[in-house]
Design an enzyme around this catalytic site. Structure first.
Site, PDB file in Angstrom:
ATOM      1  N   LEU A 159       0.858  -1.193   0.000  1.00  0.00           N
ATOM      2  CA  LEU A 159       0.000   0.000   0.000  1.00  0.00           C
ATOM      3  C   LEU A 159       0.890   1.236   0.000  1.00  0.00           C
ATOM      4  O   LEU A 159       1.745   1.411   0.874  1.00  0.00           O
ATOM      5  CB  LEU A 159      -0.907   0.012   1.228  1.00  0.00           C
ATOM      6  N   ASP A 160       0.675   2.114  -0.984  1.00  0.00           N
ATOM      7  CA  ASP A 160       1.409   3.378  -1.111  1.00  0.00           C
ATOM      8  C   ASP A 160       0.424   4.510  -0.794  1.00  0.00           C
ATOM      9  O   ASP A 160      -0.455   4.830  -1.594  1.00  0.00           O
ATOM     10  CB  ASP A 160       1.967   3.508  -2.534  1.00  0.00           C
TER      11      ASP A 160
ATOM     12  N   CYS B   4      12.884  27.172   1.928  1.00  0.00           N
ATOM     13  CA  CYS B   4      12.922  25.798   2.438  1.00  0.00           C
ATOM     14  C   CYS B   4      14.336  25.237   2.401  1.00  0.00           C
ATOM     15  O   CYS B   4      14.771  24.552   3.336  1.00  0.00           O
ATOM     16  CB  CYS B   4      11.968  24.917   1.647  1.00  0.00           C
TER      17      CYS B   4
END
Length: 380
Positions: free
Chosen positions: A170-171, A352
Protein backbone atom coordinates in the site's frame (compact mmCIF):
# COMPACT_ATOMS: atom_id res chain seq x y z
CA UNK A 1 -1.57 64.50 34.19
CA UNK A 2 0.83 63.96 31.33
CA UNK A 3 -0.83 62.73 28.16
CA UNK A 4 0.38 59.47 26.60
CA UNK A 5 0.94 59.40 22.85
CA UNK A 6 -0.60 56.44 21.04
CA UNK A 7 0.88 57.37 17.69
CA UNK A 8 2.68 54.49 15.92
CA UNK A 9 6.45 54.66 15.45
CA UNK A 10 7.73 56.52 12.41
CA UNK A 11 9.02 54.70 9.34
CA UNK A 12 12.60 55.14 10.47
CA UNK A 13 11.74 53.59 13.84
CA UNK A 14 10.30 50.52 12.11
CA UNK A 15 13.52 50.27 10.12
CA UNK A 16 15.68 50.55 13.23
CA UNK A 17 13.60 47.93 15.03
CA UNK A 18 14.01 45.45 12.18
CA UNK A 19 17.72 46.18 11.90
CA UNK A 20 18.16 45.47 15.60
CA UNK A 21 16.38 42.12 15.19
CA UNK A 22 18.67 41.22 12.28
CA UNK A 23 21.90 42.13 14.10
CA UNK A 24 22.43 38.68 15.62
CA UNK A 25 22.10 36.97 12.23
CA UNK A 26 24.71 39.11 10.46
CA UNK A 27 22.16 40.14 7.84
CA UNK A 28 22.09 43.83 6.90
CA UNK A 29 19.53 46.05 5.23
CA UNK A 30 20.86 47.28 1.86
CA UNK A 31 24.27 45.74 2.60
CA UNK A 32 26.76 44.34 0.11
CA UNK A 33 26.68 40.63 1.03
CA UNK A 34 24.78 38.21 -1.18
CA UNK A 35 22.43 37.37 1.72
CA UNK A 36 21.64 41.00 2.61
CA UNK A 37 18.13 42.38 2.09
CA UNK A 38 17.75 45.09 -0.56
CA UNK A 39 14.67 47.17 0.24
CA UNK A 40 12.78 48.89 -2.60
CA UNK A 41 9.68 50.00 -0.68
CA UNK A 42 9.94 51.36 2.90
CA UNK A 43 6.48 49.91 3.65
CA UNK A 44 8.41 46.63 3.93
CA UNK A 45 9.54 47.42 7.49
CA UNK A 46 6.08 47.92 8.94
CA UNK A 47 4.59 44.94 7.08
CA UNK A 48 7.25 42.54 8.38
CA UNK A 49 7.03 43.78 11.97
CA UNK A 50 3.23 43.75 11.93
CA UNK A 51 2.64 40.47 10.04
CA UNK A 52 5.73 38.34 10.64
CA UNK A 53 6.22 35.42 8.26
CA UNK A 54 3.26 36.38 6.05
CA UNK A 55 4.47 39.99 5.82
CA UNK A 56 7.98 38.91 4.87
CA UNK A 57 6.77 36.56 2.15
CA UNK A 58 4.06 38.80 0.74
CA UNK A 59 6.35 41.83 0.57
CA UNK A 60 8.82 39.72 -1.42
CA UNK A 61 6.06 38.54 -3.75
CA UNK A 62 5.08 42.19 -4.25
CA UNK A 63 8.65 43.14 -5.19
CA UNK A 64 9.22 45.33 -2.13
CA UNK A 65 12.60 43.72 -1.47
CA UNK A 66 15.14 41.39 -3.04
CA UNK A 67 18.10 39.28 -2.05
CA UNK A 68 20.76 37.70 -4.27
CA UNK A 69 20.76 34.48 -2.23
CA UNK A 70 17.45 33.89 -0.51
CA UNK A 71 18.58 30.42 0.55
CA UNK A 72 21.56 31.84 2.44
CA UNK A 73 19.43 34.60 3.94
CA UNK A 74 17.05 32.05 5.47
CA UNK A 75 19.87 29.78 6.58
CA UNK A 76 21.38 32.69 8.52
CA UNK A 77 18.08 33.89 9.97
CA UNK A 78 17.12 30.45 11.22
CA UNK A 79 20.60 29.49 12.44
CA UNK A 80 20.64 32.64 14.57
CA UNK A 81 17.32 31.74 16.21
CA UNK A 82 15.60 34.82 14.87
CA UNK A 83 12.36 32.89 14.47
CA UNK A 84 12.28 32.49 18.27
CA UNK A 85 13.43 36.00 19.10
CA UNK A 86 10.97 37.79 16.81
CA UNK A 87 7.58 38.73 18.23
CA UNK A 88 4.86 36.25 17.39
CA UNK A 89 2.49 38.16 15.11
CA UNK A 90 -1.28 38.07 15.60
CA UNK A 91 -1.76 36.03 12.44
CA UNK A 92 0.44 33.24 13.80
CA UNK A 93 -1.31 33.33 17.17
CA UNK A 94 -4.70 32.99 15.50
CA UNK A 95 -3.49 30.09 13.36
CA UNK A 96 -2.24 28.35 16.49
CA UNK A 97 -5.59 28.88 18.21
CA UNK A 98 -7.48 27.63 15.15
CA UNK A 99 -5.29 24.52 15.00
CA UNK A 100 -6.16 23.71 18.62
CA UNK A 101 -9.89 24.16 18.12
CA UNK A 102 -10.40 22.87 14.59
CA UNK A 103 -9.35 19.78 12.64
CA UNK A 104 -8.05 21.60 9.55
CA UNK A 105 -7.06 18.32 7.87
CA UNK A 106 -10.35 16.48 8.31
CA UNK A 107 -11.68 14.38 5.48
CA UNK A 108 -13.70 17.28 4.04
CA UNK A 109 -10.70 19.62 3.90
CA UNK A 110 -8.13 17.06 2.67
CA UNK A 111 -9.03 17.22 -1.02
CA UNK A 112 -9.16 21.03 -1.05
CA UNK A 113 -5.81 21.28 0.74
CA UNK A 114 -4.20 18.95 -1.80
CA UNK A 115 -5.76 20.64 -4.81
CA UNK A 116 -4.33 24.04 -3.84
CA UNK A 117 -0.80 22.79 -4.48
CA UNK A 118 -0.82 19.53 -6.42
CA UNK A 119 -3.34 20.68 -9.02
CA UNK A 120 -1.25 23.69 -10.06
CA UNK A 121 -0.46 21.87 -13.31
CA UNK A 122 1.48 18.72 -14.07
CA UNK A 123 3.67 20.61 -16.54
CA UNK A 124 5.09 22.79 -13.76
CA UNK A 125 6.22 19.76 -11.78
CA UNK A 126 7.41 17.86 -14.85
CA UNK A 127 9.75 20.75 -15.68
CA UNK A 128 10.98 21.08 -12.10
CA UNK A 129 11.39 17.51 -10.85
CA UNK A 130 13.44 14.49 -11.93
CA UNK A 131 12.41 12.25 -14.80
CA UNK A 132 10.34 10.06 -12.45
CA UNK A 133 8.54 13.11 -10.98
CA UNK A 134 9.46 12.31 -7.40
CA UNK A 135 8.37 15.24 -5.24
CA UNK A 136 10.25 14.24 -2.09
CA UNK A 137 13.84 14.47 -0.86
CA UNK A 138 16.49 12.71 -2.92
CA UNK A 139 19.29 10.59 -1.40
CA UNK A 140 22.61 12.08 -2.43
CA UNK A 141 25.12 9.75 -0.69
CA UNK A 142 26.52 8.41 -3.98
CA UNK A 143 24.49 10.47 -6.47
CA UNK A 144 25.73 13.20 -8.77
CA UNK A 145 22.45 14.20 -10.47
CA UNK A 146 18.87 14.71 -9.35
CA UNK A 147 17.74 11.65 -11.33
CA UNK A 148 20.37 9.52 -9.59
CA UNK A 149 19.48 10.92 -6.15
CA UNK A 150 15.78 10.16 -6.57
CA UNK A 151 16.39 6.66 -7.87
CA UNK A 152 18.74 6.05 -4.95
CA UNK A 153 16.02 7.21 -2.53
CA UNK A 154 13.44 4.87 -4.08
CA UNK A 155 15.92 2.00 -3.99
CA UNK A 156 16.82 2.72 -0.36
CA UNK A 157 13.12 2.82 0.57
CA UNK A 158 12.50 -0.58 -1.03
CA UNK A 159 15.51 -2.16 0.66
CA UNK A 160 14.30 -0.94 4.06
CA UNK A 161 10.92 -2.60 3.38
CA UNK A 162 12.46 -6.01 2.57
CA UNK A 163 10.07 -6.68 -0.28
CA UNK A 164 9.41 -10.30 -1.28
CA UNK A 165 7.67 -11.83 -4.33
CA UNK A 166 3.90 -12.01 -4.07
CA UNK A 167 3.53 -9.23 -1.53
CA UNK A 168 0.79 -6.61 -1.68
CA UNK A 169 2.04 -3.07 -0.99
CA UNK A 170 0.00 0.00 0.00
CA UNK A 171 1.41 3.38 -1.11
CA UNK A 172 -0.34 6.17 0.83
CA UNK A 173 -0.25 9.53 -0.96
CA UNK A 174 1.43 8.19 -4.09
CA UNK A 175 1.98 11.49 -5.93
CA UNK A 176 2.58 10.88 -9.63
CA UNK A 177 3.28 7.21 -8.92
CA UNK A 178 7.09 7.25 -8.91
CA UNK A 179 7.53 4.87 -5.96
CA UNK A 180 4.68 2.56 -6.98
CA UNK A 181 6.10 2.35 -10.49
CA UNK A 182 9.63 1.68 -9.19
CA UNK A 183 8.36 -1.10 -6.91
CA UNK A 184 6.26 -2.72 -9.63
CA UNK A 185 9.09 -2.60 -12.16
CA UNK A 186 11.73 -4.06 -9.85
CA UNK A 187 9.88 -6.46 -7.53
CA UNK A 188 7.38 -9.23 -8.15
CA UNK A 189 4.64 -7.58 -6.10
CA UNK A 190 1.36 -5.75 -6.63
CA UNK A 191 0.70 -2.22 -5.42
CA UNK A 192 -2.39 -0.33 -4.30
CA UNK A 193 -1.72 3.40 -4.44
CA UNK A 194 -4.04 6.10 -3.06
CA UNK A 195 -4.16 9.86 -3.56
CA UNK A 196 -6.71 12.69 -3.32
CA UNK A 197 -5.31 14.85 -6.16
CA UNK A 198 -7.14 14.42 -9.48
CA UNK A 199 -4.28 15.85 -11.59
CA UNK A 200 -1.64 13.66 -9.97
CA UNK A 201 -3.76 10.55 -10.37
CA UNK A 202 -4.50 11.26 -14.02
CA UNK A 203 -0.81 11.42 -14.89
CA UNK A 204 0.08 8.54 -12.56
CA UNK A 205 -2.35 6.29 -14.42
CA UNK A 206 -0.65 7.16 -17.72
CA UNK A 207 2.83 6.56 -16.33
CA UNK A 208 1.93 3.29 -14.59
CA UNK A 209 -0.10 1.78 -17.43
CA UNK A 210 0.42 -1.98 -17.84
CA UNK A 211 1.91 -2.47 -14.37
CA UNK A 212 0.28 -4.32 -11.42
CA UNK A 213 -0.71 -1.05 -9.75
CA UNK A 214 -4.22 -0.09 -8.68
CA UNK A 215 -4.41 3.71 -8.43
CA UNK A 216 -7.39 4.93 -6.39
CA UNK A 217 -8.72 8.36 -5.44
CA UNK A 218 -9.16 7.79 -1.73
CA UNK A 219 -8.43 9.39 1.63
CA UNK A 220 -6.17 7.29 3.85
CA UNK A 221 -8.94 7.11 6.48
CA UNK A 222 -11.08 5.05 4.11
CA UNK A 223 -8.50 2.36 3.30
CA UNK A 224 -9.65 -1.24 3.73
CA UNK A 225 -7.94 -4.59 3.37
CA UNK A 226 -4.64 -6.06 4.56
CA UNK A 227 -1.17 -5.39 3.19
CA UNK A 228 2.27 -6.91 3.67
CA UNK A 229 3.97 -3.51 3.55
CA UNK A 230 2.69 0.06 3.87
CA UNK A 231 4.74 3.04 2.74
CA UNK A 232 4.21 6.78 2.58
CA UNK A 233 6.62 9.33 1.09
CA UNK A 234 5.98 13.02 1.79
CA UNK A 235 2.31 12.76 2.71
CA UNK A 236 2.40 12.81 6.52
CA UNK A 237 3.05 16.57 6.53
CA UNK A 238 -0.58 16.95 5.37
CA UNK A 239 -2.11 14.71 8.07
CA UNK A 240 -2.29 17.24 10.93
CA UNK A 241 -1.74 16.86 14.66
CA UNK A 242 -5.34 15.91 15.41
CA UNK A 243 -5.06 13.02 12.93
CA UNK A 244 -1.64 11.53 13.73
CA UNK A 245 -3.15 8.82 15.91
CA UNK A 246 -5.83 8.11 13.31
CA UNK A 247 -3.18 7.70 10.59
CA UNK A 248 -1.29 5.10 12.60
CA UNK A 249 -4.52 3.37 13.63
CA UNK A 250 -5.24 2.89 9.92
CA UNK A 251 -1.73 1.62 9.22
CA UNK A 252 -1.94 -0.76 12.19
CA UNK A 253 -5.35 -2.07 11.10
CA UNK A 254 -4.28 -2.62 7.50
CA UNK A 255 -0.77 -3.99 8.07
CA UNK A 256 -0.46 -7.76 8.42
CA UNK A 257 1.17 -9.20 11.51
CA UNK A 258 4.91 -9.26 11.01
CA UNK A 259 4.64 -6.52 8.41
CA UNK A 260 6.71 -3.38 7.99
CA UNK A 261 5.68 0.22 7.36
CA UNK A 262 7.96 3.05 6.25
CA UNK A 263 7.19 6.71 6.86
CA UNK A 264 9.20 9.36 4.96
CA UNK A 265 8.45 12.83 6.33
CA UNK A 266 9.87 16.28 6.86
CA UNK A 267 10.42 16.78 10.58
CA UNK A 268 10.83 19.59 13.08
CA UNK A 269 13.05 19.93 16.13
CA UNK A 270 10.18 21.11 18.31
CA UNK A 271 6.56 19.99 18.72
CA UNK A 272 4.56 22.68 16.92
CA UNK A 273 0.80 22.88 16.66
CA UNK A 274 0.75 25.04 13.51
CA UNK A 275 2.86 25.51 10.41
CA UNK A 276 4.65 28.57 9.12
CA UNK A 277 1.81 31.01 8.28
CA UNK A 278 3.17 32.01 4.85
CA UNK A 279 3.75 28.39 3.77
CA UNK A 280 0.26 27.46 4.97
CA UNK A 281 -1.37 30.39 3.17
CA UNK A 282 0.40 30.16 -0.19
CA UNK A 283 2.02 26.73 -0.62
CA UNK A 284 0.63 23.89 1.53
CA UNK A 285 -2.66 24.86 3.21
CA UNK A 286 -3.00 23.56 6.76
CA UNK A 287 0.20 21.52 6.62
CA UNK A 288 2.16 20.67 9.78
CA UNK A 289 5.70 19.37 10.20
CA UNK A 290 5.74 16.73 12.97
CA UNK A 291 8.34 16.28 15.68
CA UNK A 292 9.74 12.89 16.66
CA UNK A 293 7.93 13.17 19.98
CA UNK A 294 4.59 13.64 18.21
CA UNK A 295 5.22 10.69 15.89
CA UNK A 296 6.36 8.41 18.72
CA UNK A 297 3.35 9.27 20.88
CA UNK A 298 0.97 8.56 17.99
CA UNK A 299 2.49 5.09 17.45
CA UNK A 300 2.41 3.91 21.07
CA UNK A 301 1.03 0.37 21.48
CA UNK A 302 0.89 -0.07 17.70
CA UNK A 303 4.45 -0.56 16.48
CA UNK A 304 8.09 -1.10 17.27
CA UNK A 305 10.21 1.68 15.76
CA UNK A 306 12.89 -0.42 14.07
CA UNK A 307 14.90 2.26 12.32
CA UNK A 308 15.25 6.04 12.15
CA UNK A 309 17.30 7.65 9.39
CA UNK A 310 17.82 11.42 9.12
CA UNK A 311 19.13 12.73 5.80
CA UNK A 312 17.77 16.25 6.12
CA UNK A 313 20.82 17.96 4.54
CA UNK A 314 20.00 16.09 1.32
CA UNK A 315 16.78 18.11 1.05
CA UNK A 316 18.80 21.32 0.76
CA UNK A 317 20.52 19.93 -2.32
CA UNK A 318 17.25 18.54 -3.73
CA UNK A 319 15.48 21.89 -3.37
CA UNK A 320 18.36 23.75 -5.02
CA UNK A 321 18.10 21.36 -7.99
CA UNK A 322 14.35 21.97 -8.20
CA UNK A 323 15.01 25.72 -8.06
CA UNK A 324 17.53 25.44 -10.88
CA UNK A 325 15.15 23.43 -13.05
CA UNK A 326 12.23 25.78 -12.38
CA UNK A 327 14.24 28.82 -13.45
CA UNK A 328 15.80 27.11 -16.48
CA UNK A 329 12.32 26.19 -17.72
CA UNK A 330 10.49 29.38 -16.74
CA UNK A 331 10.23 30.65 -20.31
CA UNK A 332 8.23 27.54 -21.21
CA UNK A 333 6.03 27.88 -18.12
CA UNK A 334 5.44 31.61 -17.85
CA UNK A 335 2.43 31.72 -20.18
CA UNK A 336 0.47 29.82 -17.50
CA UNK A 337 1.66 31.82 -14.49
CA UNK A 338 2.40 35.45 -13.63
CA UNK A 339 5.41 37.28 -12.18
CA UNK A 340 3.99 37.13 -8.67
CA UNK A 341 3.80 33.34 -8.91
CA UNK A 342 7.41 33.28 -10.15
CA UNK A 343 8.59 35.23 -7.10
CA UNK A 344 6.39 33.17 -4.76
CA UNK A 345 7.71 29.85 -6.08
CA UNK A 346 11.35 30.91 -5.86
CA UNK A 347 10.74 32.18 -2.33
CA UNK A 348 9.19 28.83 -1.39
CA UNK A 349 12.00 26.70 -2.80
CA UNK A 350 14.86 28.84 -1.49
CA UNK A 351 13.44 29.54 1.97
CA UNK A 352 12.92 25.80 2.44
CA UNK A 353 16.47 25.07 1.25
CA UNK A 354 17.76 27.55 3.84
CA UNK A 355 15.69 25.89 6.54
CA UNK A 356 17.28 22.49 5.87
CA UNK A 357 20.75 24.04 5.54
CA UNK A 358 20.46 25.59 8.99
CA UNK A 359 19.31 22.21 10.43
CA UNK A 360 16.10 23.92 11.51
CA UNK A 361 14.22 21.25 9.54
CA UNK A 362 14.91 17.52 9.12
CA UNK A 363 13.98 14.67 6.78
CA UNK A 364 13.27 11.34 8.45
CA UNK A 365 12.59 7.84 7.27
CA UNK A 366 11.15 5.71 10.05
CA UNK A 367 10.53 1.97 9.77
CA UNK A 368 7.86 0.38 11.98
CA UNK A 369 7.11 -3.31 12.56
CA UNK A 370 3.87 -4.88 13.72
CA UNK A 371 4.03 -7.89 16.06
CA UNK A 372 7.31 -8.94 14.48
CA UNK A 373 9.53 -11.55 16.13
CA UNK A 374 12.23 -11.02 13.53
CA UNK A 375 15.03 -8.58 14.41
CA UNK A 376 14.95 -5.86 11.78
CA UNK A 377 18.34 -5.44 10.10
CA UNK A 378 18.58 -1.72 9.44
CA UNK A 379 20.61 -0.53 6.47
CA UNK A 380 23.68 1.45 7.47
Amino acid sequence: MKSISLAPPSGSQYEQKLKSLLDKSGVNINGTASFDVQVHNPAFFHKVLAEGSVGLGESYMNGWWDCKQLDELFAKLLASGLDKAARLDWGTQLIGLEAKLTNLQNINFAGKNAAHHYNLGNELFAKMLDKRMTYTCGYWKNAKTLDEAQEAKLDLTCKKLYLEPGMHILDIGCGWGSLSKFIAENYDVKVTAINVSDEQLALARERCKGLPINLIKQDYRNVEGEYDRIVSLGMFEHVGLKNYRTYFEVVHRCLKNGGLSLLHTIGGNISDKHSDPWISKYIFPNCLIPSLAQIAKATEEFFVIEDLHNFGPDYDKTLMEWHKNFNLNWQELKSAYDEKFFRMWNYYLLSCAGSFRSRHTQLWQLVFSKNSTVIYQALR
